[in-house]
Design a protein around this motif. Structure first.
Motif, PDB file in Angstrom:
ATOM      1  N   THR A 150      -6.654   4.987  -2.638  1.00 56.35           N
ATOM      2  CA  THR A 150      -5.955   6.153  -2.066  1.00 56.35           C
ATOM      3  C   THR A 150      -4.965   5.781  -0.973  1.00 56.35           C
ATOM      4  O   THR A 150      -4.176   6.624  -0.552  1.00 56.35           O
ATOM      5  N   SER A 151      -5.035   4.543  -0.481  1.00 54.41           N
ATOM      6  CA  SER A 151      -4.160   4.085   0.607  1.00 54.41           C
ATOM      7  C   SER A 151      -4.417   4.945   1.862  1.00 54.41           C
ATOM      8  O   SER A 151      -5.453   4.807   2.482  1.00 54.41           O
ATOM      9  N   ALA A 152      -3.516   5.875   2.198  1.00 51.08           N
ATOM     10  CA  ALA A 152      -3.748   6.754   3.358  1.00 51.08           C
ATOM     11  C   ALA A 152      -4.192   8.147   2.915  1.00 51.08           C
ATOM     12  O   ALA A 152      -4.246   9.069   3.737  1.00 51.08           O
TER      13      ALA A 152
ATOM     14  N   GLY B 161       5.364  11.552  -4.020  1.00 53.69           N
ATOM     15  CA  GLY B 161       6.019  12.115  -5.218  1.00 53.69           C
ATOM     16  C   GLY B 161       5.085  12.139  -6.428  1.00 53.69           C
ATOM     17  O   GLY B 161       5.300  12.902  -7.377  1.00 53.69           O
ATOM     18  N   ARG B 162       4.027  11.326  -6.384  1.00 58.15           N
ATOM     19  CA  ARG B 162       3.111  11.274  -7.542  1.00 58.15           C
ATOM     20  C   ARG B 162       2.309  12.571  -7.703  1.00 58.15           C
ATOM     21  O   ARG B 162       1.697  12.777  -8.747  1.00 58.15           O
ATOM     22  N   VAL B 163       2.334  13.457  -6.693  1.00 59.20           N
ATOM     23  CA  VAL B 163       1.635  14.747  -6.869  1.00 59.20           C
ATOM     24  C   VAL B 163       2.276  15.544  -7.999  1.00 59.20           C
ATOM     25  O   VAL B 163       1.615  16.344  -8.651  1.00 59.20           O
TER      26      VAL B 163
ATOM     27  N   GLN C 103       0.839  -1.209   0.000  1.00 60.34           N
ATOM     28  CA  GLN C 103       0.000   0.000   0.000  1.00 60.34           C
ATOM     29  C   GLN C 103       0.868   1.252   0.000  1.00 60.34           C
ATOM     30  O   GLN C 103       0.563   2.228   0.692  1.00 60.34           O
ATOM     31  N   THR C 104       1.932   1.188  -0.762  1.00 58.87           N
ATOM     32  CA  THR C 104       2.799   2.354  -0.898  1.00 58.87           C
ATOM     33  C   THR C 104       1.931   3.569  -1.175  1.00 58.87           C
ATOM     34  O   THR C 104       1.062   3.519  -2.043  1.00 58.87           O
ATOM     35  N   ASN C 105       2.121   4.635  -0.417  1.00 58.08           N
ATOM     36  CA  ASN C 105       1.383   5.861  -0.721  1.00 58.08           C
ATOM     37  C   ASN C 105       2.434   6.894  -1.091  1.00 58.08           C
ATOM     38  O   ASN C 105       3.032   7.533  -0.240  1.00 58.08           O
ATOM     39  N   GLU C 106       2.673   7.001  -2.393  1.00 58.57           N
ATOM     40  CA  GLU C 106       3.825   7.738  -2.895  1.00 58.57           C
ATOM     41  C   GLU C 106       3.480   9.210  -3.129  1.00 58.57           C
ATOM     42  O   GLU C 106       2.838   9.554  -4.111  1.00 58.57           O
TER      43      GLU C 106
ATOM     44  N   GLU D  75     -11.265  -8.248 -16.080  1.00 57.78           N
ATOM     45  CA  GLU D  75     -12.724  -8.136 -15.967  1.00 57.78           C
ATOM     46  C   GLU D  75     -13.097  -6.962 -15.053  1.00 57.78           C
ATOM     47  O   GLU D  75     -13.989  -6.174 -15.356  1.00 57.78           O
ATOM     48  N   TYR D  76     -12.360  -6.846 -13.951  1.00 57.20           N
ATOM     49  CA  TYR D  76     -12.629  -5.761 -12.997  1.00 57.20           C
ATOM     50  C   TYR D  76     -12.405  -4.400 -13.677  1.00 57.20           C
ATOM     51  O   TYR D  76     -13.186  -3.463 -13.513  1.00 57.20           O
ATOM     52  N   ARG D  77     -11.329  -4.338 -14.461  1.00 56.58           N
ATOM     53  CA  ARG D  77     -11.025  -3.069 -15.159  1.00 56.58           C
ATOM     54  C   ARG D  77     -12.171  -2.680 -16.090  1.00 56.58           C
ATOM     55  O   ARG D  77     -12.542  -1.509 -16.189  1.00 56.58           O
TER      56      ARG D  77
ATOM     57  N   ALA E 195      -3.435  -1.446 -12.036  1.00 56.04           N
ATOM     58  CA  ALA E 195      -2.511  -2.563 -12.252  1.00 56.04           C
ATOM     59  C   ALA E 195      -2.848  -3.742 -11.331  1.00 56.04           C
ATOM     60  O   ALA E 195      -2.521  -4.888 -11.632  1.00 56.04           O
ATOM     61  N   TYR E 196      -3.496  -3.458 -10.207  1.00 55.02           N
ATOM     62  CA  TYR E 196      -3.835  -4.520  -9.239  1.00 55.02           C
ATOM     63  C   TYR E 196      -5.218  -5.126  -9.505  1.00 55.02           C
ATOM     64  O   TYR E 196      -5.670  -5.990  -8.769  1.00 55.02           O
ATOM     65  N   MET E 197      -5.915  -4.615 -10.517  1.00 54.61           N
ATOM     66  CA  MET E 197      -7.254  -5.151 -10.841  1.00 54.61           C
ATOM     67  C   MET E 197      -7.116  -6.126 -12.007  1.00 54.61           C
ATOM     68  O   MET E 197      -6.325  -5.881 -12.917  1.00 54.61           O
TER      69      MET E 197
ATOM     70  N   LEU F 121     -10.808   6.794  -1.595  1.00 55.84           N
ATOM     71  CA  LEU F 121     -11.519   5.518  -1.498  1.00 55.84           C
ATOM     72  C   LEU F 121     -10.503   4.375  -1.598  1.00 55.84           C
ATOM     73  O   LEU F 121      -9.635   4.393  -2.473  1.00 55.84           O
ATOM     74  N   ASP F 122     -10.608   3.432  -0.690  1.00 57.36           N
ATOM     75  CA  ASP F 122      -9.690   2.276  -0.744  1.00 57.36           C
ATOM     76  C   ASP F 122     -10.363   1.087  -0.080  1.00 57.36           C
ATOM     77  O   ASP F 122     -11.131   1.245   0.875  1.00 57.36           O
ATOM     78  N   ARG F 123     -10.047  -0.090  -0.587  1.00 57.34           N
ATOM     79  CA  ARG F 123     -10.599  -1.307   0.035  1.00 57.34           C
ATOM     80  C   ARG F 123      -9.993  -1.530   1.419  1.00 57.34           C
ATOM     81  O   ARG F 123     -10.533  -2.262   2.234  1.00 57.34           O
TER      82      ARG F 123
ATOM     83  N   GLU G 169     -14.710  -1.454  -1.628  1.00 60.74           N
ATOM     84  CA  GLU G 169     -14.310  -1.895  -2.971  1.00 60.74           C
ATOM     85  C   GLU G 169     -14.741  -0.827  -3.977  1.00 60.74           C
ATOM     86  O   GLU G 169     -15.875  -0.339  -3.899  1.00 60.74           O
ATOM     87  N   ALA G 170     -13.884  -0.511  -4.929  1.00 60.21           N
ATOM     88  CA  ALA G 170     -14.198   0.546  -5.896  1.00 60.21           C
ATOM     89  C   ALA G 170     -15.540   0.301  -6.588  1.00 60.21           C
ATOM     90  O   ALA G 170     -16.392   1.192  -6.653  1.00 60.21           O
ATOM     91  N   LEU G 171     -15.738  -0.919  -7.054  1.00 62.04           N
ATOM     92  CA  LEU G 171     -16.940  -1.180  -7.867  1.00 62.04           C
ATOM     93  C   LEU G 171     -18.227  -1.086  -7.057  1.00 62.04           C
ATOM     94  O   LEU G 171     -19.273  -0.744  -7.588  1.00 62.04           O
TER      95      LEU G 171
HETATM   96  C1  LIG Z   1       0.049   0.384  -4.793  1.00 66.83           C
HETATM   97  S1  LIG Z   1      -1.181   1.144  -3.807  1.00 66.83           S
HETATM   98  C2  LIG Z   1      -1.183   2.784  -4.501  1.00 66.83           C
HETATM   99  C3  LIG Z   1      -1.673   3.807  -3.509  1.00 66.83           C
HETATM  100  C4  LIG Z   1      -1.767   5.236  -4.016  1.00 66.83           C
HETATM  101  N1  LIG Z   1      -2.716   5.333  -5.092  1.00 66.83           N
HETATM  102  C5  LIG Z   1      -0.433   5.788  -4.458  1.00 66.83           C
HETATM  103  O1  LIG Z   1      -0.211   5.970  -5.645  1.00 66.83           O
HETATM  104  O2  LIG Z   1       0.417   6.070  -3.600  1.00 66.83           O
HETATM  105  C6  LIG Z   1      -2.694   0.446  -4.458  1.00 66.83           C
HETATM  106  C7  LIG Z   1      -3.889   0.747  -3.567  1.00 66.83           C
HETATM  107  O3  LIG Z   1      -5.067   0.394  -4.289  1.00 66.83           O
HETATM  108  C8  LIG Z   1      -5.991  -0.212  -3.401  1.00 66.83           C
HETATM  109  N2  LIG Z   1      -6.929  -1.026  -4.216  1.00 66.83           N
HETATM  110  C9  LIG Z   1      -6.583  -1.982  -5.109  1.00 66.83           C
HETATM  111  N3  LIG Z   1      -7.692  -2.490  -5.695  1.00 66.83           N
HETATM  112  C10 LIG Z   1      -8.748  -1.830  -5.166  1.00 66.83           C
HETATM  113  C11 LIG Z   1     -10.163  -1.914  -5.359  1.00 66.83           C
HETATM  114  N4  LIG Z   1     -10.672  -2.797  -6.203  1.00 66.83           N
HETATM  115  N5  LIG Z   1     -10.971  -1.083  -4.665  1.00 66.83           N
HETATM  116  C12 LIG Z   1     -10.430  -0.196  -3.773  1.00 66.83           C
HETATM  117  N6  LIG Z   1      -9.110  -0.086  -3.546  1.00 66.83           N
HETATM  118  C13 LIG Z   1      -8.266  -0.885  -4.223  1.00 66.83           C
HETATM  119  C14 LIG Z   1      -5.099  -1.015  -2.463  1.00 66.83           C
HETATM  120  O4  LIG Z   1      -5.748  -1.321  -1.245  1.00 66.83           O
HETATM  121  C15 LIG Z   1      -3.914  -0.058  -2.290  1.00 66.83           C
HETATM  122  O5  LIG Z   1      -4.085   0.807  -1.196  1.00 66.83           O
END
Ligand SMILES: C[S@@+](CC[C@H](N)C(=O)[O-])C[C@H]1O[C@@H](n2cnc3c(N)ncnc32)[C@H](O)[C@@H]1O
Length: 353
Positions: free
Chosen positions: A143-145, A118-120, A113-116, A273-275, A268-270, A195-197, A243-245
């Motif tokens: 959004t992580s944190a 620098g991405r701003v 759950q890297t919350n980077e 089908e989810y995408r 990238a983590y979805m 929003l984050d799971r 969950e986003a959906l």
């Molecule tokens: C790699 S982190 C990136 C966090 C942040 N967006 C950033 O760039 O620093 C991915 C985040 O996406 C969340 N996530 C992944 N799939 C999700 C979903 N289907 N619904 C809600 N959150 C999701 C994870 O819990 C995690 O916090």
């Protein structure tokens, strides 16, 4: 070869690939560590015994970094602080094997759950592309944190190119503009929602430590992450766990006015089908108002974006910064705005977009 041996070999190849493509030229510490892990049959066997989400190098790296932060790995500490170099790989492997049971629990309960922050540097110019309005809602999915929701409170320094944000901010991000002219306009945002799971609470010490642990120690990002966590703890954002959906349609029905969705290293983590469903949810919501989707993701994961060959810049593969507009239930614009370092170190902006 047995099925288990084949699986371990495949995992070792994945770790070698990670060392070569993600760490080389960016983090010598993690390049040495991930290479040593790939070459350790015992570490691969340990990881293979866990569920597949724990196979990802970033998770074990974060779990061990957390132990270093807690003072539990004194032999590794000097390498993580930069006081020593060399032979860290062997020591890391020994430490992992000595703490298998404890690590197994962490790897089963935590996620990458890297919350980077620098991405701003990438998000700010990308948001400038949205037509001016005074009632914009920003929803950061994954959004992580929620650190990047505070982008207006960060000082983003683009060197001789210019800057954004309050000069006195303790959250300082440096980015190099390698090409093009990214627009530096402060975009008025009426409401911000994360929003984050699995929401991490910046004011909770365990969660804040995990966010720090996810940062690669020798890349100069720890201090700014600490400051971003302090800022987010002082000025809490509207963070929703779900969950986003499932959550997005409810949110959309409760909001008026245009909405910008941001995703940075989330799609990238979805799975595919989810995408597809995610994109359909944005499309459906655009019947009522325009929806903009700003993404900074791995190449190919946002299906609407055209393929643009990334520039050859040393370091990990760049993120593709995308802009997709949904209007009246359809995609009405989709373009690649930029390529950028995944931690915001540089940006390569496409002026024609
Ligand atoms: C790699 S982190 C990136 C966090 C942040 N967006 C950033 O760039 O620093 C991915 C985040 O996406 C969340 N996530 C992944 N799939 C999700 C979903 N289907 N619904 C809600 N959150 C999701 C994870 O819990 C995690 O916090």
């Amino acid at each position: 070869m047995t099925k288990e041996q084949t699986q371990r070999e495949a995992l070792a190849d994945y770790w070698r690939f990670f060392a070569e493509t993600e760490c080389k030229g960016y983090s010598p510490l993690y390049e040495a560590i991930t290479t040593a892990c790939a070459n350790s049959g015992e570490v691969m066997e340990f990881l293979a015994s866990l569920s597949s989400h724990a196979h990802q190098p970033n998770l074990l790296l974060a779990a061990m970094h957390e132990r270093v932060i807690q003072g539990l790995e004194p032999t590794l500490t000097p390498f993580y602080s930069g006081a020593r170099a060399g032979h860290v790989g062997r020591l890391f492997v020994e430490s992992v094997l000595a703490s298998r049971d404890t690590l197994g629990q962490v790897l089963s309960s935590r996620f990458t759950q890297t919350n980077e922050i620098g991405r701003v540097a990438t998000l700010a110019p990308a948001l400038s592309v949205i037509p001016e309005c005074d009632d914009l809602t920003l929803i950061d999915v994954g959004t992580s944190a929620g650190l990047t929701l505070h982008l207006d409170d960060c000082f983003i320094d683009y060197g001789s190119y210019g800057s954004l944000g309050p000069t006195g901010s303790k959250v300082r991000v440096q980015a190099q503009v390698l090409s093009g002219h990214p627009p530096l306009r402060r975009v008025p945002i009426r409401r911000r929602i994360g929003l984050d799971r699995n929401i991490l609470d910046p004011s909770n010490s365990d969660d804040a430590r995990w966010i720090l642990a996810c940062v690669w120690p020798d890349t100069g990002r720890l201090e700014r992450t600490r400051n971003a966590l302090a800022l987010a703890a002082k000025f809490p954002s509207e963070l929703i766990e779900g969950e986003a959906l499932e959550t997005l349609p409810l949110l959309f029905s409760s909001l008026e006015g245009p909405i910008v969705i941001t995703t940075t290293w989330v799609v990238a983590y979805m799975n595919t089908e989810y995408r597809t469903h995610f994109s359909a949810a944005l499309s459906a919501a655009s019947q009522k108002r325009d929806i903009y989707w700003i993404s900074a993701e791995a190449p190919g994961v946002v299906a609407h974006l055209p393929d643009v060959v990334s520039p050859k810049v040393e370091g990990p593969p760049p993120s593709v910064v995308g802009f997709v507009k949904f209007s009246k239930g359809q995609v009405s614009a989709a373009r690649v705005l930029a390529h950028a370092h995944s931690h915001g170190t540089w940006i390569w902006w496409y002026d024609h977009s």
